[in-house]
Write an enzyme that holds these catalytic residues in place. Structure first.
Site, PDB file in Angstrom:
ATOM      1  N   GLY A  40      78.279 -64.869 -78.302  1.00 60.91           N
ATOM      2  CA  GLY A  40      78.975 -63.291 -78.535  1.00 60.91           C
ATOM      3  C   GLY A  40      80.325 -63.673 -78.355  1.00 60.91           C
ATOM      4  O   GLY A  40      81.013 -64.588 -78.388  1.00 60.91           O
ATOM      5  N   GLU A  48      76.698 -58.606 -89.522  1.00 62.70           N
ATOM      6  CA  GLU A  48      77.898 -59.196 -89.487  1.00 62.70           C
ATOM      7  C   GLU A  48      79.007 -58.069 -89.501  1.00 62.70           C
ATOM      8  O   GLU A  48      80.074 -58.246 -89.293  1.00 62.70           O
ATOM      9  CB  GLU A  48      78.238 -60.423 -90.267  1.00 62.70           C
ATOM     10  CG  GLU A  48      77.506 -61.686 -89.781  1.00 62.70           C
ATOM     11  CD  GLU A  48      77.607 -61.961 -88.389  1.00 62.70           C
ATOM     12  OE1 GLU A  48      78.737 -61.606 -87.751  1.00 62.70           O
ATOM     13  OE2 GLU A  48      76.998 -62.969 -88.064  1.00 62.70           O
ATOM     14  N   SER A  79      85.533 -63.404 -86.000  1.00 64.78           N
ATOM     15  CA  SER A  79      84.278 -63.947 -85.372  1.00 64.78           C
ATOM     16  C   SER A  79      84.826 -64.592 -84.056  1.00 64.78           C
ATOM     17  O   SER A  79      86.181 -64.826 -83.872  1.00 64.78           O
ATOM     18  CB  SER A  79      83.974 -64.981 -86.051  1.00 64.78           C
ATOM     19  OG  SER A  79      82.976 -65.853 -85.364  1.00 64.78           O
ATOM     20  N   SER A  80      84.128 -64.817 -83.036  1.00 66.84           N
ATOM     21  CA  SER A  80      84.379 -65.613 -81.957  1.00 66.84           C
ATOM     22  C   SER A  80      83.796 -67.107 -82.045  1.00 66.84           C
ATOM     23  O   SER A  80      84.076 -67.705 -80.985  1.00 66.84           O
ATOM     24  CB  SER A  80      83.727 -64.940 -80.669  1.00 66.84           C
ATOM     25  OG  SER A  80      84.259 -63.725 -80.482  1.00 66.84           O
ATOM     26  N   THR A 100      73.297 -66.209 -82.091  1.00 73.55           N
ATOM     27  CA  THR A 100      74.085 -67.571 -82.544  1.00 73.55           C
ATOM     28  C   THR A 100      73.616 -68.892 -82.074  1.00 73.55           C
ATOM     29  O   THR A 100      72.877 -68.818 -81.447  1.00 73.55           O
ATOM     30  CB  THR A 100      75.789 -67.216 -82.390  1.00 73.55           C
ATOM     31  OG1 THR A 100      75.918 -66.025 -82.905  1.00 73.55           O
ATOM     32  CG2 THR A 100      76.433 -68.251 -82.882  1.00 73.55           C
TER      33      THR A 100
END
Length: 563
Positions: free
Chosen positions: A462, A409, A441-442, A370
């Site tokens: 993450g 994803e 999502s985070s 990410t």
């Protein structure tokens, strides 16, 4: 679109009511991102007369080229926007969606167990990308410059190439065996079938052509026509389920951010399908009555870890795509609810996560994939953007002739109730797979502000994203600047596994022993956590600052004097 129209209708009234503290911008712009080439792209656009939203497109697209391990045109993200003219904010949700043919049991084997290889590797693991649609939306709705100008730096980087750095090499080592399964992927990212040496130039002509199609034709340049046909053909040839209708039907969504108040600061942060905003707000509500400055080091770490534990438990039970799930916002964001959670916290003893009810999750290997950028223009417009393809290099599959590396994803859904994903996060019905649904999502792009200071903050990492942003914003509230937020040692608790996970330099041996005496299990990571990027506007001192995380030297931060 409705949020945009309402914002335009109220702009005059809202602007007339602004306090002097918000009436004028900083007069300087700032950009911090995970790669110096992406920061340079944002700087270039700002110097050309673009605003923060233009620069956000340029930075996002450049990161998609030079950080394929972390984001990409085949992925998605959240862009948190703040508009200086009327002091309003919104979140552009460019999260990936499940294809129409997706089913709740699509990753289960004959024994009902999750086939992790199907869930994370290859075309079946990919959701419908949202990043290119978000770039077009930002440019058309809020930018000042043509989309072609905004994508020009990324196109140049794809055509001329970029040099392999330590982050690229490290994360490729994590995924290299899978990358070699597909010839197209290996040819692009592993020339000669080996992990490339530092300084090797990675050139992506197919990606450049895809970016040009997007620049020339907007949304249809990616989601319809030749590019879409190649993407679907590539997916279907490798066990994928994408269709042309899936691509043509993708749309971004504008959402109201999560807002909360904490000790005189306003928090503006990501809303579902991000779990970050609600979780951070919960943690702040839980700890608010405590004077953190009066706690010793161990008491503070213990308290913050206990707040993390409870927020992640609620994440697993309640959060998902708000277009599919009835999320109890009022309860989760209520200070009264937080007060109830607080009654279960003892400063002299850790609570076993089993007492909060859930199935155990296994330990997993996490990665610093990410990516994030923070930026502000001279007028005070802000973008905090967090982008992803999920695991490093996503699904490790690139559709032939497109240069588009697919995300993985779909693994962020709960493939089975209570079954941990690749980050050890568990989920239940709220985050089950459904056609057209956005996976939880985070990612937590965030803005924090008082009358005197504003912070723009976010990070990859993450499941650790939420807690890293939480620790960073507390450091800002403690009076520190971005150099401190992005470099401070990090620790994390995510409910399950039931442990405090920390960087090597986060705790001394004596501190670990003290935490263990309270009932905590402490796990020390072998690698650093996160890659935070921050911008701060201090109006009291008339200072604008930007900083990138020193853990990865490829990042870039710049403050720009705008004529």
């Amino acid at each position: 679109m409705m949020i945009h129209l309402i914002r335009v209708l109220v702009v005059f009234l809202a602007f007339s009511l602004l306090s002097p503290a918000w009436a004028d911008g900083p007069g300087r712009a700032a950009v911090s991102s995970a790669h110096e080439d992406a920061t340079a792209a944002g700087e270039k656009i700002l110097r050309q007369g673009g605003n923060a939203f233009d620069a956000a497109v340029a930075v996002s697209a450049a990161l998609a080229v030079v950080e394929p391990e972390s984001s990409g045109i085949g992925g998605g993200g959240f862009w948190l926007l703040h508009f200086a003219d009327d002091d309003s904010s919104l979140m552009v949700d460019g999260r990936e969606t499940a294809p129409a043919a997706a089913t709740a049991d699509m990753y289960l084997d004959d024994d009902g167990e999750v086939d992790r290889d199907l869930a994370i590797n290859g075309a079946l693991a990919a959701g419908i990308p949202g990043a290119p649609a978000a770039w077009v939306h930002l440019a058309e709705q809020y930018g000042l410059l043509p989309l072609a100008d905004l994508l020009a730096p990324a196109i140049r980087l794809a055509e001329e190439g970029f040099e392999v750095d330590a982050k690229y090499q490290t994360l490729l080592n994590f995924r290299s065996d899978v990358m070699l399964r597909w010839e197209e992927t290996a040819e692009i990212f592993m020339p000669g079938g080996e992990v490339p040496d530092l300084g090797t130039r990675i050139v992506q002509p197919d990606l450049a052509r895809t970016l040009r199609a997007l620049a020339e034709h907007g949304h249809d340049g990616f989601y319809r026509g030749e590019v879409a046909e190649k993407l679907v053909a590539g997916a279907r040839a490798e066990n994928g389920i994408w269709t042309l209708e899936d691509l043509a039907g993708y749309e971004v969504v504008e959402r109201e951010p999560i807002r909360t108040e904490y000790r005189g600061y306003e928090l503006i942060t990501a809303s579902p399908p991000s779990s970050g905003g609600i979780a951070i707000a919960q943690m702040l509500n839980i700890i608010e009555p405590f004077d953190l400055g009066q706690l010793d080091r161990i008491e503070r770490v213990h308290l913050l870890s206990e707040a993390m534990r409870r927020a992640y438990r609620d994440r697993a039970l309640y959060l998902g795509d708000p277009d599919f799930v009835d999320i109890p916002y009022d309860m989760l964001l209520s200070k009264h609810y937080a007060a109830g959670l607080r009654t279960t916290i003892r400063l002299d003893r850790a609570l076993d996560s089993g007492a909060l009810a859930a199935d155990p999750a296994r330990n997993v290997v996490e990665s610093d994939n990410t990516t994030h950028f923070s930026l502000m223009d001279a007028e005070g417009n802000i973008v905090s953007g967090t982008l992803t393809v999920n695991l490093p290099f996503g699904a490790a599959y690139a559709a032939p002739g497109t240069g588009v590396l697919f995300n993985n994803e779909m693994d962020d859904f709960a493939a089975a109730p209570g079954e941990p994903n690749a980050y050890g996060l568990i989920g239940f019905e709220a985050n089950a797979i459904e056609p057209g649904k956005r996976m939880l999502s985070s990612m937590s792009p965030t803005i924090v502000r008082s009358d005197e200071r504003t912070a723009v903050i976010g990070t990859p990492g993450g499941s650790r994203i939420i807690t890293m942003v939480f620790l960073g914003l507390l450091d800002f509230i403690d009076g520190n600047g971005p150099e401190s937020w992005v470099s401070m040692p990090r620790f994390h608790h995510q409910y399950l596994p039931d442990e405090i996970s920390a960087e090597r330099d986060a705790f001394s041996d004596d501190e670990i022993a003290a935490l263990e005496s309270l009932g905590h299990e402490v796990s020390i990571r072998s690698r650093p956590a996160g890659n935070m990027h921050g911008v701060m506007w201090d109006r009291a001192r008339d200072v604008v600052e930007a900083a990138h995380d020193p853990r990865w030297p490829s990042g870039g931060a710049v403050v720009i004097e705008v004529d």
